[in-house]
Design an enzyme around this catalytic site. Structure first.
Site, PDB file in Angstrom:
ATOM      1  N   HIS A  13       0.865  -1.204   0.000  1.00 39.51           N
ATOM      2  CA  HIS A  13       0.000   0.000   0.000  1.00 39.51           C
ATOM      3  C   HIS A  13       0.892   1.241   0.000  1.00 39.51           C
ATOM      4  CE1 HIS A  13      -3.816   2.095   1.620  1.00 39.51           C
ATOM      5  NE2 HIS A  13      -2.921   3.045   1.351  1.00 39.51           N
ATOM      6  N   HIS A  15       1.543   5.395  -1.647  1.00 41.93           N
ATOM      7  CA  HIS A  15       1.127   6.587  -2.416  1.00 41.93           C
ATOM      8  C   HIS A  15       2.364   7.198  -3.048  1.00 41.93           C
ATOM      9  CE1 HIS A  15      -2.967   6.768  -0.676  1.00 41.93           C
ATOM     10  NE2 HIS A  15      -2.367   6.188   0.359  1.00 41.93           N
ATOM     11  N   LYS A  91      -9.805  -0.303  -5.494  1.00 43.23           N
ATOM     12  CA  LYS A  91      -9.753   0.373  -4.200  1.00 43.23           C
ATOM     13  C   LYS A  91     -11.065   1.076  -3.888  1.00 43.23           C
ATOM     14  CE  LYS A  91      -7.960   2.173  -0.461  1.00 43.23           C
ATOM     15  NZ  LYS A  91      -6.749   2.878  -0.121  1.00 43.23           N
ATOM     16  N   HIS A 128     -10.411   1.192   2.285  1.00 41.05           N
ATOM     17  CA  HIS A 128     -10.109   2.125   3.377  1.00 41.05           C
ATOM     18  C   HIS A 128     -11.309   2.058   4.319  1.00 41.05           C
ATOM     19  CE1 HIS A 128      -8.216   5.890   5.039  1.00 41.05           C
ATOM     20  NE2 HIS A 128      -9.337   5.769   5.722  1.00 41.05           N
ATOM     21  N   HIS A 162      -4.406  -0.804   6.046  1.00 42.78           N
ATOM     22  CA  HIS A 162      -3.809  -0.082   7.179  1.00 42.78           C
ATOM     23  C   HIS A 162      -4.642  -0.176   8.445  1.00 42.78           C
ATOM     24  CE1 HIS A 162      -6.641   2.792   5.532  1.00 42.78           C
ATOM     25  NE2 HIS A 162      -5.851   3.128   4.526  1.00 42.78           N
ATOM     26  N   ASP A 234       1.577   2.606   3.470  1.00 45.57           N
ATOM     27  CA  ASP A 234       0.734   3.811   3.372  1.00 45.57           C
ATOM     28  C   ASP A 234       1.581   5.077   3.423  1.00 45.57           C
ATOM     29  OD1 ASP A 234      -1.613   5.150   2.902  1.00 45.57           O
ATOM     30  OD2 ASP A 234      -2.334   5.068   4.958  1.00 45.57           O
TER      31      ASP A 234
END
Ligand code: DOR
Ligand code: ZN
Length: 324
Positions: A13, A15, A91, A128, A162, A234
């Site tokens: 995961h 970004h 997602k 999420h 997460h 994350d």
């Protein structure tokens, strides 16, 4: 010198952003990992396979090491079934729960047809999991939604992203098709680190870090090499000024493997590190990764205060391990 060798470590995961920030942060992950699941919460969101492929090409352009970026497809109301059929990871962001969730789901039931198609074609649903409730309860309040999804779509692999609380950790044993990722910051920190002394905006993220009991539940999973859990950083960079104004997201990419080595060693769990950052993800996601051995050595290094205008987690601290 003491060392730990990791075969094709994977960040489940991540970004990476776009433009100049992508060019700053992507090489850092590509140096330490053999691949990652890259999040689609860009502006505009990655909601077609064409956009995902174009973004993947930009990621590859930005790095200079073998690294497999798997770009997730953002589940918006505009997503086409044909694209869902071609996606590996889809997602789901509930509307408005975090950075870039403005295109998220207002009503999860709107996506029933898509979930059905996903379980037939073997795509993985990455979620999420936070409600719109009180900040400390948001994850626990999402637990019934996870349970309902898992029960309604028993062949759909659902990854609770997460996880930051014991209530979600406990679901893993209840439902066969629920999996999870755990970040480094949720293994390291609690609310006291975030706001027990001077407010530390650099440790602010969604879901928020929680109590010592929640952290203990996550540590229990990671340190026991629990097979339904993989490491997902994350890492979510924001420019320094935005962080100081309260943007959610922790830029952990520069310190991940050395800090994990330090943490697992401190808890006599070094043997579980390979499962957590390499083997479990291979089994959960069935990904083809470039062969890459990353060696960690027990040599201290100090974390810089800033990297390309972004403040990394643990800035100014000395970590006992480094990447060789
Ligand atoms: O803290 C967070 N930051 N949580 C997320 O879910 C998104 C991320 C971001 O993109 O900045
Ligand atoms: Zn994220």
């Amino acid at each position: 010198m003491q060392e730990i060798k990791l075969d094709s470590p994977f960040d489940s995961h991540l970004h990476l952003r776009d433009g100049d920030l992508l060019k700053t942060v992507a090489p850092i992950s590509a140096r330490a990992f053999a691949g990652a699941i890259v999040m689609p919460n860009l502006t505009p969101p990655i909601e077609t396979i064409d956009a995902a492929n174009a973004y993947k090409a930009r990621v590859i352009q930005a790095i200079d090491a073998p690294f497999e970026p798997i770009v997730a497809l953002y589940l918006t109301r505009r997503v086409k079934l044909d694209d869902v059929k071609r996606a590996k990871i889809v997602k789901l962001y509930p509307f408005g729960v975090t950075t870039g969730a403005e295109s998220g789901a207002k009503n999860i039931g709107d996506f029933d047809e898509i979930f059905g198609v996903m379980q037939d074609c073997g795509a993985i649903l990455s979620v999420h999991g936070e409600s719109g409730g009180e900040v400390l309860q948001r994850e626990a309040e999402f637990a019934p939604i996870y349970e309902k999804l898992a029960k309604t779509y028993p062949r759909l692999k659902i990854v609770m992203e997460h996880i930051g609380c014991a209530a979600l950790a406990n679901l893993l044993e209840k439902r066969e098709n629920l999996y999870a990722t755990i970040t480094l910051h949720h293994l390291l920190y609690t609310l006291d680190d975030l706001l027990g002394g001077a407010l530390n905006s650099h440790l602010f993220c969604k879901p928020i870090v929680k109590t010592a009991a929640d952290r203990a539940a996550l540590r229990q999973l990671a340190f026991s090499a629990y097979p339904k859990v993989s490491f997902g950083s994350d890492s979510a960079p924001h420019p320094k000024a935005a962080k100081e104004r309260g943007a959610a997201g922790i830029f952990s990419a520069p310190v991940l493997l050395p800090t994990l080595a330090e943490l697992f060693e401190a808890h006599s769990a070094t043997d579980a590190l390979r499962a957590f950052v390499c083997d479990n993800a291979q089994k959960i996601y069935d990904v083809k990764l470039p062969p890459k051995t990353v060696t960690l050595i027990k040599k201290p290094a100090t974390v810089p205060n800033e990297i390309g205008g972004v403040v990394p987690m643990r800035f100014g601290e000395t970590i006992g391990w480094s990447i060789a």
